[in-house]
Design a protein around this motif. Structure first.
Motif, short mmCIF file in Angstrom:
data_model
loop_
_atom_site.label_atom_id
_atom_site.label_comp_id
_atom_site.label_asym_id
_atom_site.label_seq_id
_atom_site.Cartn_x
_atom_site.Cartn_y
_atom_site.Cartn_z
N MET A 8 15.92 17.83 -107.52
CA MET A 8 15.86 16.92 -108.91
C MET A 8 16.90 17.64 -109.79
N LYS A 9 17.25 19.03 -109.75
CA LYS A 9 18.18 19.66 -110.47
C LYS A 9 19.27 19.35 -110.09
N SER A 41 20.93 15.71 -111.11
CA SER A 41 21.29 15.43 -112.56
C SER A 41 22.53 15.60 -112.81
N ARG A 44 19.50 11.08 -114.05
CA ARG A 44 18.27 11.81 -114.72
C ARG A 44 16.96 11.43 -114.26
N HIS A 61 12.44 12.77 -109.69
CA HIS A 61 11.12 13.08 -109.76
C HIS A 61 10.59 13.77 -108.55
N LEU A 72 7.86 22.54 -112.47
CA LEU A 72 8.96 21.83 -112.99
C LEU A 72 9.17 22.26 -114.43
N LEU A 129 12.55 20.98 -115.90
CA LEU A 129 12.69 19.66 -115.65
C LEU A 129 11.52 18.69 -116.35
N ARG A 130 11.40 17.52 -116.42
CA ARG A 130 10.40 16.48 -116.76
C ARG A 130 9.42 16.78 -115.95
#
Length: 358
Positions: free
Chosen positions: A201-202, A205, A228, A231, A255, A260-261
């Protein structure tokens, strides 16, 4: 020594493939199908951003091997999707490529005739035709981005993509995902490792530059902007499930620590069901209970479902294939799918509108 061959020593043959541009010209995306893709992607973005209170559910066969049966399934799923649309956004799972631990059937694109002839160009044609037809119904579709070349042929038809447990840690797939035009779910590792999905995820982005092909089939340097909408997909691993409230809380903490979201999908199959399809509805019930108890991070689920129950091996005589039965992982049948999704909708329809954004 000058006469020694140094390249392609283990290559039996090479064939030139149709270009992405030519395939799309032969099978263009209609206005209505394009609208389905656009609306599906935006709805998923809005759910992840907390602007849409619904959950999105990726529902469908483990893999597609019979395009006609897939159309039959899609027509049924579209009716159900309309029925529950106030609470659940239904996206059809249309997986054409199957990662194998060792060997086995690699999916409709690689082997559309199910006989090891590997007629990949025909597989791309069959796959694109099916994706166009499902989008024409007004039903958005999801797939796994496994091969780094095939997205150029098909991704204009896709509303959501997954990166599987075997490839989440792959730099090639992270780079590719940073340029894909939809939200991407990253599964935890086959051993249950969550770090690989968080790191993915990182990675996605951020912008990346890598080798790929353009629409004309030319080798190109692809430069991306970053995505972005990555998930986590919790699919269990190492023989253990990870959809329970403790596992979900640990995922939220990981997360949060990574900045992160907190957007989580629960895969009701794979290790979360011990590959027993009968457990999938129980996972859905557990997730519904967590949401009723106040969970705000679970925003989506994945369910492996087909017309008929279970799975089958590919027979030597393809006429012996059972209609609507998976040839890869076992699936729940249509009647069970309808009941499980309706039950989830009924439990959550009054709760989700008041759910806080994550």
């Amino acid at each position: 020594m000058s006469g020694n061959k140094l390249e392609d020593l283990n290559v039996a043959s090479q064939e030139t493939l149709i270009t992405p541009e030519t395939l799309k010209q032969d099978m263009p995306l209609s206005g209505s199908a394009a609208q389905t893709v656009t609306d599906g992607r935006q709805a998923i973005y809005d759910i992840i951003d907390g602007k849409d209170h619904r959950l999105f559910l990726v529902v469908g066969p483990c893999s597609i091997h019979d395009a006609d049966a897939a159309r039959d399934y899609a027509a049924r799923l579209k009716k159900l999707a309309d029925e529950v649309s106030d609470t659940l956004l239904i996206v059809m799972r249309v997986y054409f490529e199957k990662p194998r631990t060792t060997v086995g059937w690699k999916g409709l694109i690689n082997d559309p005739h199910l006989n090891d002839t590997f007629d990949i160009e025909r597989g791309l044609q069959l796959g694109r035709r099916l994706l166009l037809d499902i989008n024409e119904l007004g039903l958005p579709v999801a797939t796994e981005a496994l091969d780094p070349i095939s997205p150029q042929y098909l991704q204009d038809t896709i509303a959501w993509s997954a990166i599987g447990a075997r490839t989440t840690e792959s730099q090639t797939h992270r780079e590719m995902s940073s340029g894909l035009s939809m939200a991407i779910g990253f599964k935890n590792g086959t051993d249950g490792n969550l770090d690989v999905a968080v790191n993915a995820m990182k990675s996605v982005s951020y912008p990346h530059s890598f080798l790929g092909i353009d629409q004309q089939g030319q080798v190109a340097i692809i430069r991306t902007k970053g995505n972005r909408y990555g998930h986590v997909v919790l699919r269990g691993g190492g023989g253990k499930p990870n959809y329970d409230s403790v596992s979900v809380t640990l995922c939220e903490q990981a997360l949060d620590k990574a900045g992160l979201r907190k957007s989580i999908m629960v895969d009701c199959s794979h290790a979360n069901s011990s590959k027993d399809p009968a457990i999938q509805p129980l996972v859905m019930q557990d997730v519904s209970h967590q949401i009723l108890e106040g969970n705000t991070s679970i925003q989506s689920l994945m369910i492996e479902s087909n017309i008929n129950w279970g799975n089958q091996s590919i027979p030597e005589n393809l006429a012996d294939l059972q209609y609507g039965v998976s040839v890869t992982d076992a699936c729940i049948d249509w009647a069970t799918t309808e009941k499980a999704i309706r039950d989830m909708r009924n439990k959550l329809k009054d709760v989700l509108p008041g759910r806080k954004a994550v």
